[in-house]
Design an enzyme around this catalytic site. Sequence first.
Site, mmCIF file in Angstrom:
data_model
loop_
_atom_site.group_PDB
_atom_site.id
_atom_site.type_symbol
_atom_site.label_atom_id
_atom_site.label_comp_id
_atom_site.label_asym_id
_atom_site.label_seq_id
_atom_site.Cartn_x
_atom_site.Cartn_y
_atom_site.Cartn_z
ATOM 1 N N GLY A 110 -1.427 0.689 13.133
ATOM 2 C CA GLY A 110 -0.967 0.138 11.858
ATOM 3 C C GLY A 110 -1.721 0.786 10.701
ATOM 4 O O GLY A 110 -2.301 1.875 10.852
ATOM 5 N N ASP A 115 -10.248 3.228 2.291
ATOM 6 C CA ASP A 115 -10.450 2.675 3.640
ATOM 7 C C ASP A 115 -11.046 3.736 4.579
ATOM 8 O O ASP A 115 -11.958 3.446 5.355
ATOM 9 C CB ASP A 115 -9.117 2.185 4.238
ATOM 10 C CG ASP A 115 -8.652 0.881 3.604
ATOM 11 O OD1 ASP A 115 -9.508 0.082 3.172
ATOM 12 O OD2 ASP A 115 -7.429 0.654 3.541
ATOM 13 N N LYS A 146 0.799 -1.230 0.000
ATOM 14 C CA LYS A 146 0.000 0.000 0.000
ATOM 15 C C LYS A 146 0.840 1.292 0.000
ATOM 16 O O LYS A 146 0.379 2.327 -0.475
ATOM 17 C CB LYS A 146 -0.924 0.025 1.218
ATOM 18 C CG LYS A 146 -2.104 -0.919 1.116
ATOM 19 C CD LYS A 146 -3.004 -0.752 2.335
ATOM 20 C CE LYS A 146 -4.239 -1.629 2.200
ATOM 21 N NZ LYS A 146 -5.224 -1.362 3.246
HETATM 22 N N1 LIG Z 1 -12.634 -4.562 7.948
HETATM 23 C C1 LIG Z 1 -11.754 -4.201 7.045
HETATM 24 O O1 LIG Z 1 -12.064 -3.890 5.892
HETATM 25 C C2 LIG Z 1 -10.315 -4.142 7.423
HETATM 26 C C3 LIG Z 1 -9.417 -3.358 6.686
HETATM 27 C C4 LIG Z 1 -8.082 -3.321 7.092
HETATM 28 C C5 LIG Z 1 -7.696 -4.048 8.192
HETATM 29 N N2 LIG Z 1 -8.605 -4.789 8.894
HETATM 30 C C6 LIG Z 1 -8.208 -5.555 10.075
HETATM 31 O O2 LIG Z 1 -7.627 -4.665 11.002
HETATM 32 C C7 LIG Z 1 -6.572 -5.324 11.698
HETATM 33 C C8 LIG Z 1 -5.292 -4.479 11.581
HETATM 34 O O3 LIG Z 1 -4.893 -4.425 10.223
HETATM 35 P P1 LIG Z 1 -3.671 -3.501 9.739
HETATM 36 O O4 LIG Z 1 -3.693 -3.542 8.263
HETATM 37 O O5 LIG Z 1 -3.682 -2.191 10.433
HETATM 38 O O6 LIG Z 1 -2.430 -4.356 10.278
HETATM 39 P P2 LIG Z 1 -0.984 -3.815 10.723
HETATM 40 O O7 LIG Z 1 -0.602 -2.610 9.947
HETATM 41 O O8 LIG Z 1 -0.095 -5.009 10.707
HETATM 42 O O9 LIG Z 1 -1.210 -3.372 12.248
HETATM 43 C C9 LIG Z 1 -1.510 -4.322 13.236
HETATM 44 C C10 LIG Z 1 -1.912 -3.605 14.518
HETATM 45 O O10 LIG Z 1 -2.346 -4.582 15.482
HETATM 46 C C11 LIG Z 1 -1.549 -4.465 16.659
HETATM 47 N N3 LIG Z 1 -1.399 -5.780 17.291
HETATM 48 C C12 LIG Z 1 -1.111 -6.957 16.672
HETATM 49 N N4 LIG Z 1 -1.067 -7.965 17.576
HETATM 50 C C13 LIG Z 1 -1.338 -7.392 18.784
HETATM 51 C C14 LIG Z 1 -1.449 -7.901 20.120
HETATM 52 N N5 LIG Z 1 -1.275 -9.199 20.378
HETATM 53 N N6 LIG Z 1 -1.749 -7.041 21.117
HETATM 54 C C15 LIG Z 1 -1.946 -5.726 20.863
HETATM 55 N N7 LIG Z 1 -1.854 -5.177 19.627
HETATM 56 C C16 LIG Z 1 -1.556 -6.006 18.607
HETATM 57 C C17 LIG Z 1 -0.229 -3.886 16.174
HETATM 58 O O11 LIG Z 1 0.467 -3.314 17.256
HETATM 59 P P3 LIG Z 1 2.067 -3.059 17.139
HETATM 60 O O12 LIG Z 1 2.208 -1.777 16.369
HETATM 61 O O13 LIG Z 1 2.513 -2.953 18.540
HETATM 62 O O14 LIG Z 1 2.645 -4.251 16.411
HETATM 63 C C18 LIG Z 1 -0.740 -2.848 15.154
HETATM 64 O O15 LIG Z 1 -1.233 -1.706 15.793
HETATM 65 C C19 LIG Z 1 -6.456 -6.720 11.072
HETATM 66 O O16 LIG Z 1 -7.165 -7.640 11.864
HETATM 67 C C20 LIG Z 1 -7.142 -6.587 9.745
HETATM 68 O O17 LIG Z 1 -7.739 -7.788 9.300
HETATM 69 C C21 LIG Z 1 -9.899 -4.842 8.516
#
Ligand SMILES: NC(=O)c1ccc[n+]([C@@H]2O[C@H](COP(=O)([O-])OP(=O)(O)OC[C@H]3O[C@@H](n4cnc5c(N)ncnc54)[C@H](OP(=O)(O)O)[C@@H]3O)[C@@H](O)[C@H]2O)c1
Length: 288
Positions: A133, A107, A71
């Site tokens: 994230g 998004d 992205k």
């Molecule tokens: N509904 C939708 O259309 C949509 C769209 C995008 C994403 N999502 C969902 O949103 C979530 C995040 O996606 P992303 O793209 O932002 O991923 P990302 O950039 O990899 O960010 C992951 C986030 O989750 C945190 N995290 C991961 N494991 C954790 C834990 N055990 N305890 C506390 N925090 C934790 C990370 O914290 P750190 O920074 O400390 O690692 C970071 O803030 C995913 O589940 C994804 O499927 C949904």
Amino acid sequence: MEISGKTKLCALIGDPVEHSLSPAMHNAAFKHLGLNYVYLAFKVERERLKEAIAGVKALKIHGLNVTKPLKIDVIPLLDELHESASKVGAVNTILNRDGKLVGYNTDGLGALKALENAEVDLNGIKVVIFGAGGAARAVAFSIAPKVGEMVLLNRTVEKAERLAHDLEEKLGCKARFGGLSEEVKRRELRDADLVINATSVGMRPNKNLSLVNPDLLGPDLAVFELVYNPVETKLLKDARKAGSKVIDGLSLLLHQGVESFSIWTGVKPPIEVMRKALESALEDASDG
Ligand SMILES: NC(=O)c1ccc[n+]([C@@H]2O[C@H](COP(=O)([O-])OP(=O)(O)OC[C@H]3O[C@@H](n4cnc5c(N)ncnc54)[C@H](OP(=O)(O)O)[C@@H]3O)[C@@H](O)[C@H]2O)c1
């Protein structure tokens, strides 16, 4: 619609893409409207992104969705950036406009639509976002100009700090930031109106995890969950029990897709058809 020499191709690029629900959602919408389009998913490794984008131009592929981990890396390869993408610094949708690739980010818009549909009025409210994230960033940028107070809580505090800094620098919006200790969560959620889980906590296979203790939930706190696999996460189950208004992760997935669909086709998307396609694709994926 029969595939023909005039069929326009839209596609998802990223890695991995095999489990994406977007092909089901967009192909159902094309079919429903009788549009001569098809949507595929291509696994593109980071180191081959440049070649892939050259291929998009050479093959005149009409539109793209871009997912992890591409992205941000895709930005310098595009001809133009829409404001929705330049502010956030990430692209999830590309339109091939007469040979010029234009990058968008739907998004953030999708998050606004999901909240609007659930009748959450953002004006002046206090919002707590868990995560810093990609998803947290897109959502924070879209809602920051409307809300009264924003708090960003993340396991890695430096990332929350960076996001708060970027929001101030690019939008002039102030946000506080912190970690995810019980004490901080308790303090910040006490008078919050909306909490957004933009972390992957609660996602399959760890579906019994939630960052919010149930006693912090109640009818005065709306809960927006971004995790959609499973749709009914532990956080959402607890929130429903506590009488909170809930918005599930499928709503964001749906509305970002709806916005992308409009950009590619210029046609009003069949939202209900798209939601049903997502739900049944998710059921199939969970069975498999
Ligand atoms: N509904 C939708 O259309 C949509 C769209 C995008 C994403 N999502 C969902 O949103 C979530 C995040 O996606 P992303 O793209 O932002 O991923 P990302 O950039 O990899 O960010 C992951 C986030 O989750 C945190 N995290 C991961 N494991 C954790 C834990 N055990 N305890 C506390 N925090 C934790 C990370 O914290 P750190 O920074 O400390 O690692 C970071 O803030 C995913 O589940 C994804 O499927 C949904």
